[in-house]
Structures are given as structure tokens and as C-alpha cells.
Write an enzyme that holds these catalytic residues in place. Structure first.
Site, PDB file in Angstrom:
ATOM      1  N   GLU A   1       0.808  -1.226   0.000  1.00 28.84           N
ATOM      2  CA  GLU A   1       0.000   0.000   0.000  1.00 28.84           C
ATOM      3  C   GLU A   1       0.840   1.273   0.000  1.00 28.84           C
ATOM      4  O   GLU A   1       0.754   2.095   0.928  1.00 28.84           O
ATOM      5  CB  GLU A   1      -0.944   0.009   1.208  1.00 28.84           C
ATOM      6  CG  GLU A   1      -1.899  -1.164   1.238  1.00 28.84           C
ATOM      7  CD  GLU A   1      -2.990  -1.049   2.300  1.00 28.84           C
ATOM      8  OE1 GLU A   1      -2.855  -0.204   3.201  1.00 28.84           O
ATOM      9  OE2 GLU A   1      -3.968  -1.805   2.222  1.00 28.84           O
TER      10      GLU A   1
ATOM     11  N   GLU B   1      -5.204  -8.795   0.553  1.00 25.10           N
ATOM     12  CA  GLU B   1      -5.855  -8.545   1.844  1.00 25.10           C
ATOM     13  C   GLU B   1      -7.330  -8.325   1.583  1.00 25.10           C
ATOM     14  O   GLU B   1      -7.704  -7.620   0.654  1.00 25.10           O
ATOM     15  CB  GLU B   1      -5.333  -7.267   2.540  1.00 25.10           C
ATOM     16  CG  GLU B   1      -3.975  -7.361   3.153  1.00 25.10           C
ATOM     17  CD  GLU B   1      -3.540  -6.064   3.855  1.00 25.10           C
ATOM     18  OE1 GLU B   1      -4.397  -5.321   4.365  1.00 25.10           O
ATOM     19  OE2 GLU B   1      -2.330  -5.810   3.868  1.00 25.10           O
TER      20      GLU B   1
HETATM   21  C1  BGP Z   1      -4.310  -2.443   5.478  1.00 27.48           C
HETATM   22  C2  BGP Z   1      -2.899  -2.653   5.951  1.00 27.48           C
HETATM   23  C3  BGP Z   1      -2.763  -3.622   7.058  1.00 27.48           C
HETATM   24  C4  BGP Z   1      -3.909  -3.687   8.052  1.00 27.48           C
HETATM   25  C5  BGP Z   1      -5.261  -3.550   7.389  1.00 27.48           C
HETATM   26  C6  BGP Z   1      -6.413  -3.332   8.344  1.00 27.48           C
HETATM   27  O1  BGP Z   1      -4.466  -1.166   4.979  1.00 27.48           O
HETATM   28  O2  BGP Z   1      -2.078  -3.108   4.904  1.00 27.48           O
HETATM   29  O3  BGP Z   1      -1.525  -3.396   7.656  1.00 27.48           O
HETATM   30  O4  BGP Z   1      -3.672  -2.946   9.137  1.00 27.48           O
HETATM   31  O5  BGP Z   1      -5.285  -2.496   6.458  1.00 27.48           O
HETATM   32  O6  BGP Z   1      -6.554  -1.977   8.673  1.00 27.48           O
HETATM   33  P1  BGP Z   1      -6.508  -1.450  10.148  1.00 27.48           P
HETATM   34  O7  BGP Z   1      -5.465  -2.231  10.846  1.00 27.48           O
HETATM   35  O8  BGP Z   1      -6.169  -0.012  10.052  1.00 27.48           O
HETATM   36  O9  BGP Z   1      -7.877  -1.662  10.702  1.00 27.48           O
END
Ligand code: BGP
Length: 461
Positions: A166, A361
Site C-alpha cells: 500500500e 488482503e
Molecule cells: C491495510 C494494511 C494492514 C492492516 C489492514 C487493516 O491497509 O495493509 O496493515 O492494518 O489495512 O486496517 P486497520 O489495521 O487499520 O484496521
């Protein structure tokens, strides 16, 4: 109707070093920007829980990998911590870290989990941030050195490499919206950072190719299909610009080797173009990826701008639009819209030459999941099963329409630490008791196992 997936589909989960490893005494790891920010401003982090307090993967990885395999995962994306390999960001290698990652990757092969390895997940070594971080061109070369060091050290064990997770988040959260260190608001600096990230990525791909390392290399981008409020020209224009900022800024260089022209024009008009050279642009043009990772959580809905910020911001060109029919995950504040995954897949096929890609993801973070414990001690996370089910139905339809998607990784395997939210929202297929470090498979973990073992999408119940 039964949805099916190819027999060699990658089923797995994703995590990152700073969110799962934790710190071990005398491990030789250097500080990264998260360690530092937590030390300086612990009050910014939910419950004041920082990156030292994670799911202790560094200590438990052998058991954790077996546990993940036991729920059907055939692949796992994790990241290497740059500040663990190079405590100063450059210079001397920490040999403990080399042995550590070699043992992790070897164990993965032993248990039957294919390593997908990412080099950078928001965790810049502090000494490099102190030099100006991604604004400083020196950091681009430091990254290329770090990347080629990792290819040489681990290339015999890793066949799927990724440069960044990202990258747009590093730009927007660090340089526009203050969710990541250094938390500044400056679009010109943001543009320079974004450009250097695209260049650093291309330099790492170039190093991978010139070293003739086995396997494939790519980048992981978070994509959100952009939907305008309606099809009137001003809202459509807002969507076009939002798409350039948040999708095409890294997608185009990664897959086509170019930057989107409307974004270049816009930055030029605001005197915010980054410093660049023709030589850089050639490196970017020549080093497109073998595979793309796509993180999908939510769509973006926009309308024509509703106010003019004092300096150039994305909001100069569009405003958020709240769709009356939206379904929300209230804990994270993100819209749930499975159709968006189908739309992304078709766009990759039609506009980007149908590259080899995978869902890197997808997941749902929920607060206080202890509410859903049954008498056997298992979390009954049917909302998460529904979420996966609906996204996978959309993905299966995209595959049937010819999408070149080769896998699906959930965020995440074992509940892990999240940036400013720490352990507020849990995403895992496996629950973590932070106090005792006990791991317990959730209902979604068993559901995922049935999916991964049969390649047939199970019903929700
Ligand atoms: C994505 C990231 C992850 C993870 C996920 C969930 O953007 O790559 O590292 O954290 O989001 O988001 P969050 O943890 O902010 O709820």
C-alpha cells in the site's frame, strides 16, 4: 449455485513484521518509525499499546505456522523488517535477523506454506527517517540495497516477492492526513514521497531481474473502485481525479510503467511536481511487475468538491459522498461492498491487460469479539464468514468472466496489532488472548479450512 476455485489457488492470510513479530530481548533490531512514534506519543495509540506488544510471532512462529497450516492455509504473506536486517537502515547486516528469517521461511516450507514475502510495510528505519525519509533520494538507493540484500539472502527460499504494501497509504497517511509518522500535511512533499516510492519499487524490480533471482516480483496496492454520486459531468470528473490519486498513482507505474497524465497535469498546475530525471522514468518504464497484490476493503464514493482547502489536497478535486444504501462495518467505519471486488477484477482485465494478480488482503475488523464466545470457547464470527463468502462469490464470478486472479489472502491469520488502533478491532481467523498469548481458532477459521481444502465456497452456516 456452488462457486468453485482452481485447484492450485493460493489460500492464505497476510500479516506484517511490525504488526505481528514483537520485540525479543537482544535481537539486534534497530528502531523504526513506529517504535519511535510510540515512544514519543503513546497517547496516540489505542489503549497505549505499541508495536512491542504484538502476537509474538518472533517467539512463536513455529507453532503459529503449524496452526495456520492446520486451518488449510497453503500460503502466507508476511514482511521482512528492514530495521531488523539493517538496524541503521544501511551498512552492517544483523546476522541474527538473517538466521531468524531463514528459519521462518524454512519452517514454512516444512509445514507446507508457500512464503509470499513483502519488503516494506510502513516501517521505515528511524535513521533513514531522520535523513528526511522518503523525501530523500538517498532512501531510494538504501531501499534498493536492502531489497537486493534480501534477494541474495533468501532467494533460495522465497519465490514470491513484493516490494511495498500500500504505497499510497505511506503518502496519504504520512504526508496528508497525519495517521502515520511524520504526520505532516504538505502535498508537494507528499508528491515527492510518492514518486520516490514508485522509483524505489522499480529499482528493486530491476535488481531482482538483473540478479536473475528465481520466482516472481510485484507490489501490493490497495484499490478502491471509485463510484461517482451520479453520472453528471462534475461528479464523473471528481471520480476520475480520485481514481488518479488513489488507484492509478501506483497501479499505472507498476503495470504500465507510466504515471497517469491527469495527475501529472494537476500536480504541475499546483507547482507540486516532484523532482525527477529522465533516467528514473526509464527505470520505471522498464520494470513493470510479474504479479500484483490487491488489498480490497471498501469502495470510494465521491462527488464534486464541496469546499476548497487552503492548500492542494485530494479534497480540492472531490468530496466524499455518503451513499444512502451503504452497508457499514461500524467498528472500522468502512463500507462493505463485495461487488467492488468484481468491478476491480474486470477493470484489471479490461484496462490493464489482465495481469496475474491475487487478493492480498480482504477482511473485517470487529471490536470486542469476546461477545461472540460460545460455551466451547469459540468465537462465533458469522459476520466475518458472511463477509468472506460475499467477497469470494464476487471473485468467483470475476474468475468465470476471465479474471487472472491466482489467490485470496485474508487479513489476517492470527489477530494482530494495527497501527493507531492497536488491538481494538480484531481481524483474525484465529483469536489472540493478548494477556496469555493463547491462540483459539474462530468459527471463520474452520470455515476457511473447508474452503481451502475443497476449493468450493461453503455456505455461511
Ligand atoms: C491495510 C494494511 C494492514 C492492516 C489492514 C487493516 O491497509 O495493509 O496493515 O492494518 O489495512 O486496517 P486497520 O489495521 O487499520 O484496521
Amino acid at each position: 449455485m456452488k462457486y468453485t476455485f482452481p485447484h492450485n489457488f493460493y489460500w492464505g492470510s497476510a500479516t506484517s513484521a511490525p504488526q505481528s513479530e514483537g520485540h525479543l530481548p537482544d535481537d539486534g533490531k534497530g528502531q523504526n518509525i513506529w517504535d519511535y512514534w510510540f515512544e514519543e506519543n503513546p497517547e496516540l495509540f489505542f489503549d497505549q499499546v505499541g508495536p512491542q506488544t504484538t502476537s509474538t510471532f518472533a517467539k512463536n512462529y513455529r507453532e503459529d505456522l503449524r496452526l495456520l497450516r492446520s486451518i488449510g492455509l497453503n500460503s502466507l504473506r508476511l514482511s521482512i523488517s528492514w530495521s531488523r536486517i539493517f538496524p541503521e537502515g544501511t551498512g552492517e547486516i544483523n546476522e541474527q535477523a538473517v538466521a531468524f528469517y531463514r528459519d521462518i521461511f524454512t519452517t514454512m516450507h516444512e509445514v507446507g506454506i508457500e512464503p509470499f514475502v513483502n519488503l516494506f510495510h510502513f516501517d521505515l528505519p528511524l535513521p533513514l527517517q531522520n535523513l528526511g525519509g522518503w523525501e530523500n533520494r538517498h532512501v531510494v538507493s538504501a531501499f534498493a540495497t536492502y531489497a537486493s540484500t534480501c534477494f541474495s539472502l533468501f532467494g533460495d527460499l522465497v519465490a514470491h516477492w513484493f516490494t511495498f504494501n500500500e504505497p499510497i497509504v505511506i503518502v496519504e497517511c504520512g504526508y496528508l492526513y497525519q495517521f502515520h509518522y511524520p504526520a505532516v500535511v504538505d502535498s508537494k512533499r507528499a508528491a515527492q514521497v510518492g514518486y520516490h516510492l514508485a522509483l524505489a519499487h522499480a529499482c528493486a524490480v530491476a535488481a531482482f531481474r538483473s540478479g536473475k533471482f528465481p520466482g516472481e516480483i510485484g507490489i501490493i496496492v490497495n484499490l478502491s473502485p471509485i463510484y461517482p454520486k451520479d453520472l453528471s459531468p462534475e461528479h464523473k470528473q471528481a471520480a476520475l481525479i480520485a481514481d488518479c490519486f488513489f488507484n492509478r498513482s501506483f497501479l499505472d507505474p507498476a503495470l504500465k510503467g507510466t504515471f497517469p497524465q491527469p495527475l501529472v497535469d494537476l500536480l504541475q498546475a499546483h507547482d507540486a511536481l516532484p523532482n525527477y530525471t529522465e533516467h528514473d522514468l526509464a527505470i520505471i518504464a522498464e520494470n513493470t511487475v510479474d504479479i500484483l497484490g490487491v488489498n480490497y476493503y471498501q469502495p470510494r464514493r465521491v462527488q464534486a468538491p464541496t469546499h476548497q482547502p487552503e492548500q492542494l489536497m485530494p479534497e480540492t478535486y472531490f468530496a466524499h459522498y455518503e451513499w444512502p444504501e451503504r452497508i457499514m462495518n461500524p467498528y472500522r467505519g468502512w463500507e462493505i461492498y463485495p461487488q467492488g471486488l468484481f468491478d476491480l477484477a474486470i477493470r484489471l482485465k479490461n484496462d490493464y491487460g489482465n495481469p496475474r494478480w491475487y487478493v492480498a488482503e480482504n477482511g473485517m475488523g470487529v471490536e470486542n469479539e469476546q461477545r461472540f464466545l460460545d460455551e466451547t470457547g469459540q468465537i462465533q464470527d458469522t459476520y466475518r464468514i458472511q463477509f468472506f463468502h460475499d467477497h469470494l462469490s464476487a471473485l468467483a464470478s470475476a474468475l468465470a468472466s476471465g479474471a487472472n486472479c491466482v489467490g485470496y489472502h485474508v487479513w489476517t491469520g492470527i489477530d494482530n496489532w494495527s497501527w493507531l488502533n492497536a488491538y481494538k478491532n480484531r481481524y483474525g481467523l484465529i483469536a489472540l488472548d493478548l494477556a496469555t498469548q493463547t491462540r483459539t481458532v474462530k468459527r471463520s477459521g474452520l470455515w476457511f479450512k473447508a474452503l481451502a481444502e475443497t476449493n468450493v465456497l461453503p455456505d455461511v452456516e
